[in-house]
Write a protein that holds these residues in place. Structure first.
Motif, PDB file in Angstrom:
ATOM      1  N   VAL A  79     -14.279   0.206   7.293  1.00 47.85           N
ATOM      2  CA  VAL A  79     -13.664   0.400   5.980  1.00 47.85           C
ATOM      3  C   VAL A  79     -12.222   0.872   6.145  1.00 47.85           C
ATOM      4  O   VAL A  79     -11.318   0.440   5.421  1.00 47.85           O
ATOM      5  N   GLY A  80     -11.984   1.761   7.129  1.00 47.63           N
ATOM      6  CA  GLY A  80     -10.631   2.249   7.391  1.00 47.63           C
ATOM      7  C   GLY A  80      -9.695   1.138   7.825  1.00 47.63           C
ATOM      8  O   GLY A  80      -8.549   1.068   7.381  1.00 47.63           O
ATOM      9  N   VAL A  81     -10.173   0.252   8.693  1.00 48.47           N
ATOM     10  CA  VAL A  81      -9.347  -0.873   9.146  1.00 48.47           C
ATOM     11  C   VAL A  81      -9.013  -1.788   7.977  1.00 48.47           C
ATOM     12  O   VAL A  81      -7.857  -2.179   7.777  1.00 48.47           O
ATOM     13  N   GLY A  82     -10.019  -2.122   7.179  1.00 45.70           N
ATOM     14  CA  GLY A  82      -9.776  -2.996   6.029  1.00 45.70           C
ATOM     15  C   GLY A  82      -8.859  -2.366   4.991  1.00 45.70           C
ATOM     16  O   GLY A  82      -7.894  -2.977   4.537  1.00 45.70           O
ATOM     17  N   GLY A  83      -9.149  -1.123   4.642  1.00 43.52           N
ATOM     18  CA  GLY A  83      -8.332  -0.437   3.638  1.00 43.52           C
ATOM     19  C   GLY A  83      -6.921  -0.161   4.125  1.00 43.52           C
ATOM     20  O   GLY A  83      -5.942  -0.348   3.397  1.00 43.52           O
ATOM     21  N   GLY A  84      -6.793   0.271   5.377  1.00 46.39           N
ATOM     22  CA  GLY A  84      -5.467   0.537   5.936  1.00 46.39           C
ATOM     23  C   GLY A  84      -4.636  -0.721   6.063  1.00 46.39           C
ATOM     24  O   GLY A  84      -3.437  -0.729   5.773  1.00 46.39           O
TER      25      GLY A  84
END
Length: 80
Positions: A65-70
């Motif tokens: 989720v962090g990779v996608g959101g970032g």
């Protein structure tokens, strides 16, 4: 934060700081590079932040989720 993570973040900022020229074709190329650097940098930072959440499967989900959101936020901020 770990030392390699800080080094990656600082390297990303250093790469995006070197973008100024009066030539329109160079500006277009630099804008494209900035867009890619912002997206990739955002994904890296988001993944690092997401990996600190939870444990086991929760850590994997948090990282994803962090990779996608970032990546999304980095793209929206740099690709105008």
């Amino acid at each position: 934060m770990k030392k390699p993570a800080v080094a990656l973040i600082l390297a990303g900022f250093a790469l995006t700081a070197c973008q100024s020229s009066s030539d329109p074709s160079v500006r277009a190329h630099n804008a494209e590079f900035g867009c890619m650097a912002g997206t990739i940098g955002g994904a890296i930072v988001g993944g690092l932040i997401g990996s600190t959440i939870g444990g086991g499967t929760g850590r994997i989900i948090g990282t994803a989720v962090g990779v996608g959101g970032g990546g999304f936020l980095g793209n929206r901020l740099t690709c105008r």
